[in-house]
Motif scaffolding. Structure first.
Motif, short mmCIF file in Angstrom:
data_model
loop_
_atom_site.label_atom_id
_atom_site.label_comp_id
_atom_site.label_asym_id
_atom_site.label_seq_id
_atom_site.Cartn_x
_atom_site.Cartn_y
_atom_site.Cartn_z
N LEU A 179 0.16 -37.68 34.31
CA LEU A 179 -0.35 -38.58 35.54
C LEU A 179 -1.04 -39.88 34.99
CD1 LEU A 179 -1.93 -35.96 38.02
CD2 LEU A 179 0.65 -36.90 38.19
N ILE A 180 -0.57 -40.90 35.70
CA ILE A 180 -1.18 -42.23 35.71
C ILE A 180 -1.71 -42.79 36.78
CG2 ILE A 180 -0.13 -42.66 33.48
CD1 ILE A 180 2.17 -44.23 34.73
N GLY A 181 -2.53 -43.91 36.84
CA GLY A 181 -2.79 -44.38 37.86
C GLY A 181 -3.73 -43.54 39.14
N ARG A 182 -3.36 -43.99 40.22
CA ARG A 182 -4.07 -43.29 41.53
C ARG A 182 -3.65 -41.73 41.53
NH1 ARG A 182 -4.27 -48.08 45.95
NH2 ARG A 182 -5.37 -49.47 44.48
N PRO A 183 -2.55 -41.48 41.10
CA PRO A 183 -2.18 -40.22 40.99
C PRO A 183 -3.11 -39.24 40.27
CG PRO A 183 -0.11 -41.22 41.36
CD PRO A 183 -1.45 -41.92 41.02
N LEU A 184 -3.49 -39.86 39.09
CA LEU A 184 -4.28 -39.34 38.13
C LEU A 184 -5.87 -39.17 38.79
CD1 LEU A 184 -5.54 -38.15 35.35
CD2 LEU A 184 -5.53 -40.40 34.64
N GLN A 185 -6.28 -40.12 39.50
CA GLN A 185 -7.42 -40.13 40.13
C GLN A 185 -7.49 -39.25 41.39
OE1 GLN A 185 -7.59 -44.44 41.20
NE2 GLN A 185 -9.96 -44.28 40.43
N ALA A 186 -6.53 -38.85 41.98
CA ALA A 186 -6.36 -37.74 43.06
C ALA A 186 -6.54 -36.43 42.42
CB ALA A 186 -4.94 -38.01 43.71
N PHE A 187 -6.04 -36.29 41.28
CA PHE A 187 -5.95 -34.96 40.31
C PHE A 187 -7.47 -34.76 40.11
CE2 PHE A 187 -6.27 -32.30 36.76
CZ PHE A 187 -5.44 -31.31 37.07
N GLU A 188 -8.02 -35.93 39.49
CA GLU A 188 -9.50 -35.61 39.03
C GLU A 188 -10.33 -35.54 40.24
OE1 GLU A 188 -9.92 -39.27 36.91
OE2 GLU A 188 -9.11 -38.50 35.16
N PHE A 189 -10.11 -35.96 41.43
CA PHE A 189 -10.88 -35.88 42.81
C PHE A 189 -10.72 -34.56 42.98
CE2 PHE A 189 -11.61 -35.69 47.16
CZ PHE A 189 -12.74 -36.42 47.25
N TRP A 190 -9.84 -33.63 42.94
CA TRP A 190 -9.42 -32.36 43.30
C TRP A 190 -10.26 -31.50 42.17
CZ3 TRP A 190 -6.90 -29.02 39.78
CH2 TRP A 190 -6.75 -27.83 40.48
N ARG A 191 -10.22 -31.74 40.97
CA ARG A 191 -10.53 -31.10 40.05
C ARG A 191 -12.25 -31.09 40.11
NH1 ARG A 191 -9.85 -34.00 34.88
NH2 ARG A 191 -11.75 -34.85 35.69
N ASP A 192 -12.70 -32.21 40.40
CA ASP A 192 -13.99 -32.40 40.30
C ASP A 192 -14.82 -32.07 41.62
OD1 ASP A 192 -13.62 -33.39 37.63
OD2 ASP A 192 -13.93 -35.36 38.19
N HIS A 193 -14.14 -32.36 42.92
CA HIS A 193 -14.66 -32.15 44.22
C HIS A 193 -14.38 -30.90 45.10
CE1 HIS A 193 -17.01 -35.72 43.26
NE2 HIS A 193 -15.91 -36.33 42.90
N LEU A 194 -13.06 -30.61 45.10
CA LEU A 194 -12.22 -29.70 45.78
C LEU A 194 -12.05 -28.36 45.14
CD1 LEU A 194 -9.85 -32.19 47.63
CD2 LEU A 194 -12.00 -31.53 48.22
N LYS A 195 -11.71 -28.52 44.10
CA LYS A 195 -11.56 -26.94 43.20
C LYS A 195 -12.91 -26.07 43.27
CE LYS A 195 -9.72 -24.98 38.78
NZ LYS A 195 -9.25 -25.28 37.54
N PRO A 196 -13.94 -26.98 42.97
CA PRO A 196 -14.93 -26.02 43.01
C PRO A 196 -15.38 -25.26 44.19
CG PRO A 196 -15.31 -28.10 41.87
CD PRO A 196 -14.28 -28.04 42.40
N GLN A 197 -14.89 -25.91 45.55
CA GLN A 197 -15.09 -25.25 46.83
C GLN A 197 -14.15 -24.30 47.00
OE1 GLN A 197 -15.94 -28.45 49.84
NE2 GLN A 197 -16.94 -29.69 48.11
#
Length: 170
Positions: free
Chosen positions: A122-140
């Motif tokens: 992944l590159i660009g905003r899709p990478l950021q979206a993945f990181e957002f999920w990994r860091d903020h949503l997956k733990p929930q």
């Protein structure tokens, strides 16, 4: 390949996160409409309008967005609103982002083949979206299902990110 990370800090471009990192339903409908219109124009006059709309979208999604803690909270509120609406309908997943396969370094090959390291493409905003999920949503407890969502002329096309909350699918 250098990977983009979600940056914490203040930036004017961070204001765009809520509208662009996770496409709203209206933005997604607009993208689909523009693409369909461009395809129709291409069929009529071979103008290549589909490529122009797609190239503009790719250019905009390649630009990472700086994210402040306030923007993270705003995106969470927006995404959780989408989740509540979907759950209220009995759904167990919701499309939160759709993007061209050009935003994967391998055009979606690793994702399509279910390779464990597909997120590294992944590159660009899709990478950021993945990181957002990994860091903020997956733990929930939310899962992320990524898949090719269309197959123009039998080839991989756009990729969709779906948030899931069904225990069996995580």
């Amino acid at each position: 390949m250098s990977q983009s990370r979600i940056e914490h800090g203040s930036s004017d471009s961070a204001r765009e996160l809520g509208d662009e990192t996770f496409m709203s339903a209206a933005e997604l409908r607009n993208y689909v409409k523009q693409t369909e219109m461009a395809r129709a124009l291409k069929d009529v006059d071979s103008s290549g309008g589909t490529n122009k709309a797609r190239e503009e979208l790719i250019r905009s999604l390649l630009q990472p967005v700086a994210v402040t803690p306030e923007k993270i909270a705003e995106v969470k509120r927006r995404v959780f609103g989408q989740l509540r609406t979907a759950a209220g309908k009995g759904d167990k997943e919701v499309l939160v982002m759709r993007f061209p396969n050009a935003l994967c370094t391998d055009k979606g090959r690793a994702l399509n083949n279910s390779e464990k390291e597909w997120p590294s493409t992944l590159i660009g905003r899709p990478l950021q979206a993945f990181e957002f999920w990994r860091d903020h949503l997956k733990p929930q407890g939310y899962g992320l299902k990524a898949m090719i969502v269309d197959w123009p002329q039998g080839l991989p096309g756009d990729i969709g990110f779906f948030l899931t909350w069904d225990e069996a699918k995580r």
